[in-house]
Design a protein around this motif. Structure first.
Motif, PDB file in Angstrom:
ATOM      1  N   TRP A  63       0.905  -1.393   0.154  1.00 44.23           N
ATOM      2  CA  TRP A  63      -0.007  -0.041   0.303  1.00 44.23           C
ATOM      3  C   TRP A  63       0.650   1.438  -0.208  1.00 44.23           C
ATOM      4  O   TRP A  63      -0.083   1.973  -0.536  1.00 44.23           O
ATOM      5  N   SER A 111      -6.374  -6.135   0.122  1.00 47.52           N
ATOM      6  CA  SER A 111      -7.821  -5.964   0.161  1.00 47.52           C
ATOM      7  C   SER A 111      -7.369  -7.613  -0.651  1.00 47.52           C
ATOM      8  O   SER A 111      -9.543  -7.555  -1.405  1.00 47.52           O
ATOM      9  N   GLN A 140       2.286   1.895  -3.083  1.00 46.02           N
ATOM     10  CA  GLN A 140       0.908   2.591  -4.328  1.00 46.02           C
ATOM     11  C   GLN A 140       0.865   4.022  -4.204  1.00 46.02           C
ATOM     12  O   GLN A 140       1.458   4.241  -5.316  1.00 46.02           O
ATOM     13  N   GLN A 141       1.161   4.312  -2.886  1.00 50.71           N
ATOM     14  CA  GLN A 141       1.188   5.814  -2.289  1.00 50.71           C
ATOM     15  C   GLN A 141       2.408   6.549  -3.115  1.00 50.71           C
ATOM     16  O   GLN A 141       1.949   7.682  -3.364  1.00 50.71           O
ATOM     17  N   ASP A 164      -1.578  -7.493  -1.443  1.00 46.39           N
ATOM     18  CA  ASP A 164      -2.152  -6.617  -1.297  1.00 46.39           C
ATOM     19  C   ASP A 164      -3.497  -7.294  -0.738  1.00 46.39           C
ATOM     20  O   ASP A 164      -4.354  -8.150  -0.980  1.00 46.39           O
TER      21      ASP A 164
END
Length: 360
Positions: free
Chosen positions: A4, A94, A7-8, A92
């Protein structure tokens, strides 16, 4: 978590997009779990020694095992910690498949922990009664099976794929739950039965996990799955990170578990690892190939079934002792010879399973 974060960061610098690749994160997951196992291993062993969590040895077993009495056990906790940490860092979060596999692994690990704790800490030789252990495994296995069946979003997710035949897939319907249950519970116990010699169970688990990681990557990639005539399961590719973590954690544990072992896995590790492999095989739709690749575990389990059946029906034993690795020990094979030869068999079976990727 790191996935995550990157990704940012990729929104600021596109160079961080490299961490979106499953292949890279699988390698990083394996290395993370390996390093965690290697770094924490000595401390973990010392702690178990201080707590006097040592392995009791059956008097009916091979005499060569008597010297292993008192060896620190419950080392599977080190494996689980390494796997979970690496997966949380690089996968991931999610993705529902990641959480299913993590929860199955942890729940079966908890069942094994209760059994080990009763045997080793409370000095209850019976441990967790078999009926309660099997009930807990069954509830967890059925819950995972029902969730995967009810949340399936493509027909291929509940079809039985027949290896070597292109396009042969059998819709399972509700029988998917039964199949998944037996894969999870059956292989959880199969790995546990195999865990009787130093490194015997963990190395085949590493081989199979690595191969399942390849199958997961292919199943989750629409281009590769189409090219190889494999079912496309959206999201399954993320399980490659978990498989890498399992392989890395297993290799790190083997550093201390190799003959002569400084630590044993215990039920907490064996039940969890077996269940994890079983549920991954189901998600990537490779149950039949998995049974082939995990042939060492199957062989060990079948030897116990045959031994018990033969003794009850005829009063005679087929093997000198079951599981079958003890049979070869009692025939005079040194323990390292049994272990390495079983590893070789496992490599051959895993390679045969991987060959089904192209031979269709």
């Amino acid at each position: 978590m790191l996935y995550w974060l990157f990704q940012q960061l990729a929104e600021i610098n596109p160079g961080f997009n490299v961490f979106a690749y499953i292949t890279l994160r699988s390698i990083l997951g394996a290395l993370t779990a390996l390093l965690v196992s290697l770094l924490l291993g000595p401390w973990f062993i010392r702690r178990l020694v201080r707590k006097q969590v040592g392995q009791p040895i059956r008097k009916l077993g091979p005499e060569s095992h008597f010297s292993k009495a008192g060896t620190p056990t419950m080392g599977g906790a080190l494996i689980l910690f390494s796997i979970v940490l690496a997966t949380l860092l690089w996968a991931d979060l999610s993705n529902r498949y990641v959480w299913v596999v993590l929860l199955v692994t942890l729940i079966f690990g908890l069942i094994g922990w209760v059994d080990d704790y009763k045997k080793l800490v409370l000095q209850d030789s019976a441990g967790l009664p078999g009926r309660w252990k099997y009930l807990a495994q069954s509830v967890a296995g059925l819950a995972a099976a029902w969730f995967l069946w009810s949340s399936a979003d493509v027909p291929a997710a509940t079809e039985l794929i027949v290896p070597f035949f292109k396009g042969v897939a059998i819709p399972l319907g509700v029988f998917y739950i039964v199949t998944t249950y037996f894969m999870i519970v059956g292989f959880s116990n199969a790995v546990n039965l195999t865990d009787g010699l130093d490194g015997l169970a963990i190395m085949p688990s590493v081989f199979v996990a690595a191969a399942l990681g390849i199958f997961a990557y292919v199943a989750g990639n629409s281009v590769f799955s189409d090219y190889l005539a494999m079912p496309y399961i959206p999201g399954a590719g993320e399980l490659a990170i978990f498989c890498g973590a399992l392989a890395g954690a297993g290799l790190g544990f083997l550093w201390f578990n190799t003959y002569p072992a400084q630590i044993f896995m215990g039920d907490i590790g064996a039940l969890a690892v077996g269940a994890a492999l079983g549920v991954i095989a189901v998600i990537v739709r490779q149950e039949l190939v998995f049974i082939l690749m995990a042939g060492v575990f199957v062989m060990e389990t079948v030897s116990v079934i045959l031994q018990v059946a033969s003794f009850k029906l005829t009063g005679k034993r087929i093997f000198r002792m079951a599981p079958i690795h003890h049979h070869f020990e009692l025939k005079g094979w040194p323990e390292p010879r049994v272990i390495v030869r079983f590893w070789i068999i496992s490599v051959i079976l895993v390679l045969a399973g991987l060959a089904t990727l192209k031979i269709r």
